[in-house]
Scaffold this motif. Sequence first.
Motif, PDB file in Angstrom:
ATOM      1  N   UNK A 201       0.917  -1.351   0.064  1.00 35.83           N
ATOM      2  CA  UNK A 201      -0.022  -0.029  -0.020  1.00 35.83           C
ATOM      3  C   UNK A 201       0.869   1.397   0.036  1.00 35.83           C
ATOM      4  N   UNK A 202       1.829   1.205   0.839  1.00 35.16           N
ATOM      5  CA  UNK A 202       2.849   2.478   0.982  1.00 35.16           C
ATOM      6  C   UNK A 202       3.660   2.459  -0.496  1.00 35.16           C
ATOM      7  N   UNK A 203       3.944   1.310  -1.047  1.00 36.00           N
ATOM      8  CA  UNK A 203       4.584   1.198  -2.264  1.00 36.00           C
ATOM      9  C   UNK A 203       3.928   1.969  -3.308  1.00 36.00           C
ATOM     10  N   UNK A 204       2.524   1.505  -3.384  1.00 38.71           N
ATOM     11  CA  UNK A 204       1.424   2.168  -4.366  1.00 38.71           C
ATOM     12  C   UNK A 204       1.435   3.766  -4.138  1.00 38.71           C
ATOM     13  N   UNK A 205       1.311   4.070  -3.192  1.00 38.81           N
ATOM     14  CA  UNK A 205       1.395   5.680  -2.887  1.00 38.81           C
ATOM     15  C   UNK A 205       2.579   6.414  -3.449  1.00 38.81           C
ATOM     16  N   UNK A 206       3.723   5.944  -2.801  1.00 39.90           N
ATOM     17  CA  UNK A 206       5.159   6.379  -3.444  1.00 39.90           C
ATOM     18  C   UNK A 206       5.007   6.411  -4.820  1.00 39.90           C
ATOM     19  N   UNK A 207       4.872   5.294  -5.467  1.00 43.79           N
ATOM     20  CA  UNK A 207       5.061   5.194  -6.909  1.00 43.79           C
ATOM     21  C   UNK A 207       4.067   6.283  -7.599  1.00 43.79           C
ATOM     22  N   UNK A 208       2.796   6.129  -7.169  1.00 42.65           N
ATOM     23  CA  UNK A 208       1.585   7.139  -7.652  1.00 42.65           C
ATOM     24  C   UNK A 208       2.131   8.492  -7.816  1.00 42.65           C
ATOM     25  N   UNK A 209       2.647   9.082  -6.529  1.00 38.08           N
ATOM     26  CA  UNK A 209       3.115  10.382  -6.562  1.00 38.08           C
ATOM     27  C   UNK A 209       4.295  10.592  -7.454  1.00 38.08           C
ATOM     28  N   UNK A 210       5.138   9.429  -7.412  1.00 37.42           N
ATOM     29  CA  UNK A 210       6.277   9.691  -8.267  1.00 37.42           C
ATOM     30  C   UNK A 210       5.748   9.846 -10.000  1.00 37.42           C
ATOM     31  N   UNK A 211       4.589   8.923 -10.226  1.00 40.78           N
ATOM     32  CA  UNK A 211       4.167   9.370 -11.555  1.00 40.78           C
ATOM     33  C   UNK A 211       3.590  10.424 -12.025  1.00 40.78           C
TER      34      UNK A 211
END
Length: 546
Positions: A201-211
């Motif tokens: 879940x934390x990985x998804x948030x981090x990568x979505x912000x990066x995207x």
Amino acid sequence: MIKQYLLAILLLFPLCASGENDLKTLSDSLNAILEQKQYYVALKEKQIESIKQTLKDSTLSIGEEYEINATLYEKYQKFNTDSAARYIQRNIEIAVALGKEHAEYDSCLKLSLLYSMCGKYREAEEILKRLQAIKLPANLKAAYYNAYYRFWEYYAISTGNTPYARQQCRIYQDSILTASLPTSVNARLEQGFRLMETNPEKAEKLLTNLLATEQVGTPEYAMITCGIAHAYRGLGNREEEKKYFMLSAIADIQNATRETVSLQSLAMIAYQENNLDQAFRFSQSAIEDAAASGIHFRALQMHPFYSIINSAYKTEQTKVRTNLTIYLTVVCLLAGALAILVCLTYKQMRKTLRMKEELTQSNDKLKELSRSLKETNQMLNGRNQQLQEINTIKERYIAQFFDLCSNYIDKMGQYQNEIYKLAINRHYETLIKQTKSTTVIDKELNSLYEHFDSIFLNLYPTFVTDFNELLREGEQITPKAGSLMNKELRIYALLRLGINDSGKIASFLRCSVSTIYNTRTKLRNKARCPRDEFEDQVLQIGNTSE
């Protein structure tokens, strides 16, 4: 034009929303772009060729050649590893000649990465051991750890993910994060991948912000969306997983990136959902990319799964063709039976019409006779005997007429009942025997063959042309005018449908088994190819896996 249109579609997708309609539209976009894959490959080859032309400038300095080679390496890295290695090896020579250690180390690290990608693990490790991290400039240490991390990652995939290889991957992944700037794209991407194991879940948030900071359609965009898809896989959200894998695969295809891990993942998902057509299409494209690029570990990773999909897909296609052959045979038989029934019904209608005409004529005669009787009424006494004879004739004619009508109606009723009983009980063989007639059979056989020719040539439109191309010059078969095929062509049409038994072919074409055997032998002798291969090549006519 196609690229801009499909890119516009992607921009319309809100990355935080999903739905069945959006997923369907995105899937259609992926399939459309996959159809245009060679267009994007040709576009990239054209760009590369344009860069290569600059190397032919005689006034080019060795330093300028280095920069051009570095650009070609970037273009070739995930497109053709052999070509990328050739240009980076030349850069190592240039860096040594110029005495630039930093450029030499940088090029060596890139060459090591290429060797890992194409399966030359010993050569890759030798380079990395020679370039000790402690001797490298600070700004190359992240690249050094990344090269070692990719070495162990690709080696682990190629050797079955041994515990030692996985442990080394984690060690060098930590080193990358330590040596990289925390705000860099690679560092944040690696951090996201590292979090997936423990906190998707934390990985998804981090990568979505990066995207949100990346432009749509870039190679980095493809990597980030691929990472988000893996995060959603960890969260058990299949719909979002598919969506982001599709976005990643579209970007990979548009950039002619042949390390298409997203397309591989979509193939596996399609196989799990029993969508064999999509699974076969995606996996075939992925294995073709791996072979064309020379990325060894991806080919090894995909090959076992591709073999399973390929086998399942071929089994399904065989089943479909078998069912089609059965349906076609049943339709031909039913069409023949229907044609016979129509013919019999037409004959009965003609008989009924003739009887109606005779009845009309009889009525006209009766009217005429009635008028004659009226005219001769005054002569009744003198011609009583004549009138009696006329009345006798009239009564006999009417009796015969009604008897004929009665018998016809009885026969029609009886025949109708018999036909009805046979038809409703599906006693088709008895029905055919009762209505058998040489003329009717010949006519209906011709009709059946015409239906067979028409249906078969609808399935294989180029069969006659392709068949004739298998024969030597001057030995081609031309059907008679007004006919689609002749007996020789029908024999091989039945063979093409999988009916190889000469007895069955002879039964269908109403000829002897020896005739079938002699015809097949004669045509094998006329073939361009070796006679033993002729019928195998006929079976390939109209085949699309080719």
